[in-house]
Scaffold this motif. Structure first.
Motif, short mmCIF file in Angstrom:
data_model
loop_
_atom_site.label_atom_id
_atom_site.label_comp_id
_atom_site.label_asym_id
_atom_site.label_seq_id
_atom_site.Cartn_x
_atom_site.Cartn_y
_atom_site.Cartn_z
N LYS A 115 0.84 -1.21 0.00
CA LYS A 115 0.00 0.00 0.00
C LYS A 115 0.87 1.26 0.00
N ALA A 116 1.84 1.26 -0.89
CA ALA A 116 2.80 2.36 -0.96
C ALA A 116 2.16 3.60 -1.57
N SER A 117 2.80 4.73 -1.35
CA SER A 117 2.32 5.99 -1.91
C SER A 117 2.48 6.00 -3.43
N GLU A 118 1.73 6.87 -4.07
CA GLU A 118 1.79 6.95 -5.53
C GLU A 118 3.17 7.33 -6.05
N PRO A 119 3.89 8.27 -5.44
CA PRO A 119 5.25 8.58 -5.92
C PRO A 119 6.18 7.36 -5.90
N MET A 120 6.06 6.52 -4.87
CA MET A 120 6.90 5.33 -4.81
C MET A 120 6.53 4.34 -5.90
N ARG A 121 5.23 4.17 -6.14
CA ARG A 121 4.80 3.29 -7.23
C ARG A 121 5.27 3.83 -8.57
N ALA A 122 5.20 5.15 -8.73
CA ALA A 122 5.62 5.76 -9.99
C ALA A 122 7.11 5.56 -10.23
N ALA A 123 7.91 5.65 -9.18
CA ALA A 123 9.36 5.44 -9.32
C ALA A 123 9.65 4.01 -9.76
N LEU A 124 8.96 3.04 -9.18
CA LEU A 124 9.17 1.65 -9.57
C LEU A 124 8.65 1.39 -10.98
#
Length: 306
Positions: free
Chosen positions: A209-218
Motif C-alpha cells: 500500500k505504498a504511496s503513488e510517488p513510490m509506485r511511480a518510481a518503480l
C-alpha cells in the motif's frame, strides 16, 4: 532469512528462485486423476528452470515496503505461472514454433499441442486463483488491484497484444523508416515483455500500500528495465548459442522480424541497452540503499548470457 539479508545479486537471485520454486510446487496441482497428464504438463513447464527474474522483482520490491514473505511469494508465483503459460504458447507451431525451452523439449514436443494449450490455459487461471485467495493479502482491495493489474499486463493491452504485434512484425530495411520502426518495436516490446516486468516491479508497492510517488518510481524503473531486457534478448538471439540460451537462437532473423538489433545494429543496440539500464537504476534514488539489489538487477539484465 529474508531476501534483504543478501547483499550480492547472484545470491539474492538464487535465493528468490529457490524460495518461489518451493511455493509454486505447493500451489501446483498434482495427483493421478484423469487429468494427471495436464498436471504433469503444468509442472513440467513451470518448475525446474528459468532465472525467476520476474519473481525476484516481486520479492525485491516487496522488501522495500516490509511485505510479508507469504504475500510476496504467492504474488511472485502467480507471475511465474503467467510467464510459464506465455512460454508454452509462444513455442507452439502457430507462434514461434520452437522445439526447445530452458534446455529441454518444449511442452508441445514433450506432450502434444493440445495438452500444451490446456497446460498454458490452466497455468494462467491458476495465477489469478492464487492472487484472489485471502492468503495472498488480507485486504480484498489489494487482491482486487493485483488481479486487475495482472489481467491488464497479460491481456490484449499487454503481453498478448504484444505477441499479436510480434506475429505481424516484418523486417524494415529502409533507413527512412528507422524512426517509425524503432517506435513500433518499442511499443511492441513494452506490451509483450515490458508489461509483465512492470507488474513484477510494482507488485510489492501494491502489496505494501505504498504511496503513488513510490509506485511511480518503480514503474519508471520497470519501463527502462523492460526495454533494456528486450534489447539484450535481441542481442542474444544474434550472438548467443543454444547451450547458453536453452532455446534456438536466430529465430527472429529467420522469421524476418524487425528487432532493435536489425534496426540499430549490434553496437548501437548494446549502447542503448546500457543507457536504459543506467536510467532504470537512477529512478531508484529515492529508495536509497534499500534498492541496491534492484540496481544490481539492472546491470545483470544487460550483462546476462541467457
Amino acid at each position: 532469512m529474508p531476501l534483504s539479508s543478501h547483499r550480492q545479486f547472484d545470491q539474492a537471485l538464487a535465493f528468490a528462485a529457490e524460495s518461489v520454486e518451493r511455493t509454486m510446487d505447493r500451489l501446483l496441482p498434482s495427483g493421478d486423476e484423469g487429468e494427471a497428464r495436464l498436471f504433469e504438463a503444468m509442472r513440467y513447464s513451470s518448475l525446474g528452470g528459468g532465472k525467476r527474474l520476474r519473481a525476484f522483482f516481486v520479492l525485491a520490491s516487496a522488501t522495500l515496503f516490509k511485505v510479508s514473505a507469504v504475500s510476496a511469494l504467492r504474488t511472485a508465483s502467480a507471475i511465474e505461472f503467467v510467464h510459464a503459460y506465455s512460454l508454452i504458447h509462444d513455442d507452439l507451431p502457430a507462434m514461434d514454433d520452437d522445439d526447445l525451452r530452458r534446455g529441454k523439449p518444449s511442452c508441445h514436443r514433450q506432450f502434444d499441442e493440445a495438452t500444451a494449450i490446456l497446460a498454458g490455459d490452466a497455468l494462467q487461471a491458476l495465477a489469478f486463483e492464487v492472487l484472489a485467495h485471502e492468503d495472498t493479502h488480507g485486504d480484498p482491495a489489494v487482491r482486487m488491484t493485483l488481479v486487475a493489474e495482472l489481467a491488464r499486463a497479460s491481456g490484449a493491452h499487454g503481453m498478448v497484444g504484444g505477441q499479436m504485434l510480434d506475429l505481424l512484425a516484418e523486417q524494415q530495411a529502409s533507413g527512412s523508416q528507422e524512426e517509425r520502426s524503432i517506435g513500433a518495436i518499442t511499443r511492441l516490446q513494452r506490451l509483450k515483455t515490458g508489461a509483465l516486468i512492470s507488474f513484477s516491479c510494482t507488485a510489492g508497492a501494491v502489496l505494501g500500500k505504498a504511496s503513488e510517488p513510490m509506485r511511480a518510481a518503480l514503474s519508471a524503473f520497470a519501463h527502462d528495465l523492460g526495454l533494456a531486457f528486450q534489447i539484450t534478448d535481441d542481442l542474444l538471439d544474434v550472438e548467443g548459442n543454444v547451450v547458453e540460451l536453452g532455446k534456438t537462437p536466430g529465430k527472429d532473423i529467420e522469421a524476418g522480424k524487425a528487432t532493435f538489433v536489425s534496426i540499430l545494429g549490434l553496437e548501437r543496440a548494446r549502447a542503448q541497452a546500457g543507457l536504459l539500464a543506467r536510467q532504470a537504476a537512477a529512478h531508484l534514488d529515492s529508495f536509497g540503499e534499500a534498492a541496491d539489489l534492484l540496481r544490481q538487477a539492472a546491470n545483470f539484465v544487460v550483462a546476462r548470457r541467457s
